[in-house]
Design an enzyme around this catalytic site. Sequence first.
Site, PDB file in Angstrom:
ATOM      1  N   ASP A  52      -1.800   1.400   7.875  1.00 41.80           N
ATOM      2  CA  ASP A  52      -1.946   1.173   6.566  1.00 41.80           C
ATOM      3  C   ASP A  52      -1.506   2.595   6.140  1.00 41.80           C
ATOM      4  O   ASP A  52      -1.144   2.644   5.901  1.00 41.80           O
ATOM      5  CB  ASP A  52      -3.241   1.433   6.524  1.00 41.80           C
ATOM      6  CG  ASP A  52      -4.336  -0.346   6.484  1.00 41.80           C
ATOM      7  OD1 ASP A  52      -3.768  -1.238   6.283  1.00 41.80           O
ATOM      8  OD2 ASP A  52      -5.288   0.727   7.161  1.00 41.80           O
ATOM      9  N   MET A  80       0.947  -2.381   1.704  1.00 44.90           N
ATOM     10  CA  MET A  80       0.802  -1.539   0.983  1.00 44.90           C
ATOM     11  C   MET A  80       1.520  -0.883  -0.196  1.00 44.90           C
ATOM     12  O   MET A  80       1.655   0.532  -0.562  1.00 44.90           O
ATOM     13  CB  MET A  80      -0.594  -1.062   0.523  1.00 44.90           C
ATOM     14  CG  MET A  80      -1.371  -1.984   1.002  1.00 44.90           C
ATOM     15  SD  MET A  80      -2.825  -0.850   1.714  1.00 44.90           S
ATOM     16  CE  MET A  80      -3.010  -1.000   3.162  1.00 44.90           C
ATOM     17  N   HIS A  91      -3.416  -1.326  13.375  1.00 43.64           N
ATOM     18  CA  HIS A  91      -2.926  -1.803  12.266  1.00 43.64           C
ATOM     19  C   HIS A  91      -2.815  -0.257  12.008  1.00 43.64           C
ATOM     20  O   HIS A  91      -4.370   0.726  11.475  1.00 43.64           O
ATOM     21  CB  HIS A  91      -4.345  -2.777  11.548  1.00 43.64           C
ATOM     22  CG  HIS A  91      -4.269  -3.357  10.424  1.00 43.64           C
ATOM     23  ND1 HIS A  91      -3.356  -4.472  10.134  1.00 43.64           N
ATOM     24  CD2 HIS A  91      -4.409  -2.060   9.247  1.00 43.64           C
ATOM     25  CE1 HIS A  91      -3.882  -4.248   8.219  1.00 43.64           C
ATOM     26  NE2 HIS A  91      -4.468  -3.465   8.114  1.00 43.64           N
ATOM     27  N   MET A 135      -7.692  -9.519   2.198  1.00 41.73           N
ATOM     28  CA  MET A 135      -7.869  -8.676   2.103  1.00 41.73           C
ATOM     29  C   MET A 135      -9.776  -9.074   1.678  1.00 41.73           C
ATOM     30  O   MET A 135      -9.767  -9.672   0.829  1.00 41.73           O
ATOM     31  CB  MET A 135      -6.988  -7.903   0.912  1.00 41.73           C
ATOM     32  CG  MET A 135      -6.100  -7.270   1.027  1.00 41.73           C
ATOM     33  SD  MET A 135      -5.834  -6.008   2.461  1.00 41.73           S
ATOM     34  CE  MET A 135      -7.176  -5.304   2.352  1.00 41.73           C
ATOM     35  N   MET A 166      -0.068   3.066   2.708  1.00 38.63           N
ATOM     36  CA  MET A 166       0.392   3.230   1.177  1.00 38.63           C
ATOM     37  C   MET A 166       1.113   4.451   0.210  1.00 38.63           C
ATOM     38  O   MET A 166       1.579   5.121   0.990  1.00 38.63           O
ATOM     39  CB  MET A 166      -1.288   3.437   1.036  1.00 38.63           C
ATOM     40  CG  MET A 166      -1.955   2.824   1.529  1.00 38.63           C
ATOM     41  SD  MET A 166      -3.821   3.662   1.308  1.00 38.63           S
ATOM     42  CE  MET A 166      -4.909   2.341   2.545  1.00 38.63           C
ATOM     43  N   ASP A 212      -8.740  -8.298   6.049  1.00 39.75           N
ATOM     44  CA  ASP A 212      -8.967  -6.820   6.615  1.00 39.75           C
ATOM     45  C   ASP A 212     -10.292  -6.054   5.443  1.00 39.75           C
ATOM     46  O   ASP A 212     -10.056  -6.238   4.338  1.00 39.75           O
ATOM     47  CB  ASP A 212      -7.481  -5.988   6.160  1.00 39.75           C
ATOM     48  CG  ASP A 212      -7.290  -4.939   5.955  1.00 39.75           C
ATOM     49  OD1 ASP A 212      -8.168  -3.603   6.653  1.00 39.75           O
ATOM     50  OD2 ASP A 212      -6.089  -4.339   5.421  1.00 39.75           O
ATOM     51  N   SER A 231      -8.080  -0.452  12.705  1.00 41.22           N
ATOM     52  CA  SER A 231      -7.127   0.076  11.503  1.00 41.22           C
ATOM     53  C   SER A 231      -7.222   1.762  11.715  1.00 41.22           C
ATOM     54  O   SER A 231      -7.645   2.682  12.075  1.00 41.22           O
ATOM     55  CB  SER A 231      -7.116   0.051   9.907  1.00 41.22           C
ATOM     56  OG  SER A 231      -6.833   0.955   8.980  1.00 41.22           O
ATOM     57  N   HIS A 256       0.894  -2.950   8.213  1.00 40.23           N
ATOM     58  CA  HIS A 256       0.387  -3.297   6.773  1.00 40.23           C
ATOM     59  C   HIS A 256       0.874  -2.858   5.015  1.00 40.23           C
ATOM     60  O   HIS A 256       0.781  -1.460   5.179  1.00 40.23           O
ATOM     61  CB  HIS A 256      -0.979  -3.453   6.267  1.00 40.23           C
ATOM     62  CG  HIS A 256      -1.817  -4.037   4.981  1.00 40.23           C
ATOM     63  ND1 HIS A 256      -2.830  -4.011   5.261  1.00 40.23           N
ATOM     64  CD2 HIS A 256      -1.126  -4.093   4.085  1.00 40.23           C
ATOM     65  CE1 HIS A 256      -3.328  -4.334   3.735  1.00 40.23           C
ATOM     66  NE2 HIS A 256      -2.187  -4.615   3.052  1.00 40.23           N
TER      67      HIS A 256
HETATM   68  C1  DX5 Z   1      -8.374  -1.024   2.483  1.00 38.19           C
HETATM   69  C2  DX5 Z   1      -6.664  -0.837   4.577  1.00 38.19           C
HETATM   70  C3  DX5 Z   1      -7.829  -1.485   5.133  1.00 38.19           C
HETATM   71  C4  DX5 Z   1      -8.986   0.063   5.716  1.00 38.19           C
HETATM   72  C5  DX5 Z   1      -9.452  -0.978   7.095  1.00 38.19           C
HETATM   73  O1  DX5 Z   1      -6.553  -0.951   1.719  1.00 38.19           O
HETATM   74  O2  DX5 Z   1      -5.595  -2.184   3.995  1.00 38.19           O
HETATM   75  O3  DX5 Z   1      -7.163  -1.962   6.815  1.00 38.19           O
HETATM   76  O4  DX5 Z   1      -8.705   0.427   5.835  1.00 38.19           O
HETATM   77  O5  DX5 Z   1     -10.920  -0.158   6.718  1.00 38.19           O
HETATM   78  P1  DX5 Z   1     -11.933  -0.476   6.730  1.00 38.19           P
HETATM   79  O6  DX5 Z   1     -12.642  -1.600   8.041  1.00 38.19           O
HETATM   80  O7  DX5 Z   1     -13.753   1.433   7.321  1.00 38.19           O
HETATM   81  O8  DX5 Z   1     -12.693  -0.851   5.514  1.00 38.19           O
HETATM   82 ZN    ZN Z   2      -4.939  -2.858   5.933  1.00 40.12          ZN
END
Ligand code: DX5
Ligand code: ZN
Length: 221
Positions: free
Chosen positions: A35, A68, A33, A136, A37, A175, A8, A66
Amino acid sequence: MKVKIAPSILASDFSKAGETVSLLEQNGADYVHCDVMDGNFVPPITFGAQFVKALRPHTKLPLDCHLMVLHPETHIEDFARAGADLITVHVEACDIPKLFRRIASFGVKKSAVINPATPVEQIFPAVEEADMLLLMSVVPGWGGQKFIPETLKKIETLRNFCVTHGRPELDIEVDGGITEENVGDVLSAGANVIVAGSTVFRSPDMEQTIRRLRGCKRSSC
Ligand code: DX5
Ligand code: ZN
């Protein structure tokens, strides 16, 4: 099943994002990956489709986006055009069959994800059509959190469901909070795609860390 590693980039330095994704490719990652948000579905805001588009020329690795976000349906086209290879949408945020049809209409692979508080049964209806499923193992929104151990049972239950419903080889991604110490449990439970942010980007040797996350003990595997 082949173990795949999806670092990620949330844990990386965004000012060097192009170099970062090319480095991930050189160091043996299988996916990037991303993320995404929106400040609504989860409190923080990270980046959107324009950022993903900027990454695209820097790697051939599949971009695993991903989402969110509260209204994923309004963003699918933008991410598809930006070069996403796989789009993951939250069961808590949308109607999965409708979103899967929309994602597939752009020729992009589709995945569904559930939060730690959502019962695993709620992802079962997605098994038939999904190209991957994501569980998750932390509350989404932040990197660097601690792995929630109850996720292991959900992974087992989901893998068993896949086996008994005609998708024994379906990719199950996990994840959040995955480290070299707990990855063995995650893989033994039945997952085969590992997201890791902090573990990969805080490592002094990214290549070795990615290799060890795959469960390889020797430098040759
Ligand atoms: C959380 C994200 C993850 C996260 C993973 O909201 O979807 O992808 O960043 O990071 P680590 O491996 O640091 O938990
Ligand atoms: Zn993620």
